[in-house]
Design a protein around this motif. Structure first.
Motif, short mmCIF file in Angstrom:
data_model
loop_
_atom_site.label_atom_id
_atom_site.label_comp_id
_atom_site.label_asym_id
_atom_site.label_seq_id
_atom_site.Cartn_x
_atom_site.Cartn_y
_atom_site.Cartn_z
N THR A 1 48.14 28.60 -37.92
CA THR A 1 47.59 27.28 -37.63
C THR A 1 46.88 26.75 -38.87
OG1 THR A 1 45.54 28.26 -36.76
CG2 THR A 1 47.30 27.78 -35.18
N PRO A 2 46.81 25.45 -39.03
CA PRO A 2 46.12 24.86 -40.20
C PRO A 2 44.61 24.96 -40.08
CG PRO A 2 46.88 23.13 -38.76
CD PRO A 2 47.41 24.42 -38.17
N SER A 3 44.11 26.20 -39.94
CA SER A 3 42.67 26.40 -39.82
C SER A 3 42.00 26.22 -41.18
CB SER A 3 42.37 27.79 -39.27
OG SER A 3 42.96 28.79 -40.07
N SER A 4 40.70 26.04 -41.16
CA SER A 4 39.97 25.84 -42.41
C SER A 4 39.93 27.14 -43.21
CB SER A 4 38.54 25.38 -42.12
OG SER A 4 37.80 26.44 -41.54
N HIS B 1 51.85 27.73 -41.74
CA HIS B 1 51.78 26.47 -42.48
C HIS B 1 52.02 26.70 -43.97
CE1 HIS B 1 47.54 27.30 -43.75
NE2 HIS B 1 47.50 27.94 -42.60
N LYS C 1 50.46 26.33 -46.80
CA LYS C 1 49.54 27.02 -47.71
C LYS C 1 49.72 28.54 -47.63
CE LYS C 1 45.86 23.56 -48.01
NZ LYS C 1 44.42 23.29 -47.79
N TYR D 1 44.26 33.09 -48.79
CA TYR D 1 45.57 33.15 -48.14
C TYR D 1 46.30 34.44 -48.53
CZ TYR D 1 44.56 28.27 -47.18
OH TYR D 1 43.96 27.11 -46.75
#
Length: 271
Positions: free
Chosen positions: A45-48, A138, A140, A237
């Protein structure tokens, strides 16, 4: 991360108060069923970056605390060492990857090297890692290992060189300890004189065991240092993918279908 997740981890018993096999079972259960799903969710998920970083630190701490627990169990009672060096809870898939009771430190560097080499291999073939995207992750995360920095490559090479020096030194210490006790036992046996001779033999064994405990603690420190240095050299990441890969590696050892195939039995080796 919810409070319930922290509560689950904080309620684990002191590992020195229960057989290590049961401690490991609880530790592995928390890794597989609590921490790994949390990390995978963050990667999908595009989490912070801040949230992902907190999950990375949580699973990193889980690995480091495991080696602290190994040390505690070994140093609390020297008689625990044999079962730690030859763990009955490790199955036939795991054992080739073990060094003095747990994962060989080379596993950690080989894992991070596999990420680097895969990216280089994709580039050499004129393909992009985006062609092999894990569904749900995602961009990144997908691009985390694209064009790794020169500083990162230098750091990983530095860690690898350190291991090539330290692992043989640890193996020499083990061989010397074993050779020493054999020599002392042989000498004392020639002079064996009832209970007095028995005391000398016990002392020789104790000296060897104390040295082996020292080596065991040192190799666990090496494992912790290597994991920490690798994660410290990676961005959030890359670090998440490295720890996710390490966790998945351990979970894969417990694949019952693979284990049954290797063991040639329909009955699983571990409960």
């Amino acid at each position: 991360m919810s409070t319930s997740h922290f509560s689950l981890l904080s309620k684990r018993k002191d590992p020195a108060t229960l057989p290590f096999k049961h401690y490991y079972k609880n530790w592995f259960h928390a890794l597989k069923n609590t921490l790994l799903p949390i990390l995978d969710e963050s990667l999908s998920t595009p989490s912070s970056p801040t949230l992902l970083s907190s999950h990375v630190l949580l699973i990193l701490h889980h690995f480091l605390s495991y080696y602290d627990s190994l040390d505690l169990f070994a140093t609390t009672d020297i008689n625990n060492l044999p079962c730690l060096l030859y763990p009955s809870w490790r199955n036939s898939i795991e054992r080739p990857f073990l060094f003095l009771g747990d994962l060989h430190p080379y596993v950690f560097t080989n894992l991070v090297r596999s990420f680097l080499d895969k990216e280089n291999s994709d580039d050499d073939l004129g393909t992009s890692s985006t062609a092999n995207v894990v569904v749900g992750r995602h961009w990144k995360v997908v691009m985390a290992w694209k064009e790794p920095s020169d500083d990162l490559i230098v750091k990983i090479e530095q860690i690898e060189r350190g291991l090539r020096l330290m692992v043989p030194a640890l193996m020499d210490r083990v061989r010397n300890a074993q050779a020493g006790v054999v020599r002392r036992l042989a000498e004392d046996w020639l002079n064996f004189n009832g209970d007095k001779g028995r005391i000398k033999i016990d002392e020789a064994v104790k000296v060897e065991m104390e040295e082996l405990v020292s080596v065991f603690v040192d190799v666990n420190r090496l494992r912790k240092d290597v994991i920490s240095e690798i994660v410290g050299a990676l961005n959030v990441y890359q670090g998440a993918l490295f720890l996710d890969g390490l966790a998945q590696f351990l979970v894969g050892f417990k694949d019952l279908h693979l284990l049954r195939e290797i063991e040639g039995s329909k009955t699983p080796i571990l409960d």
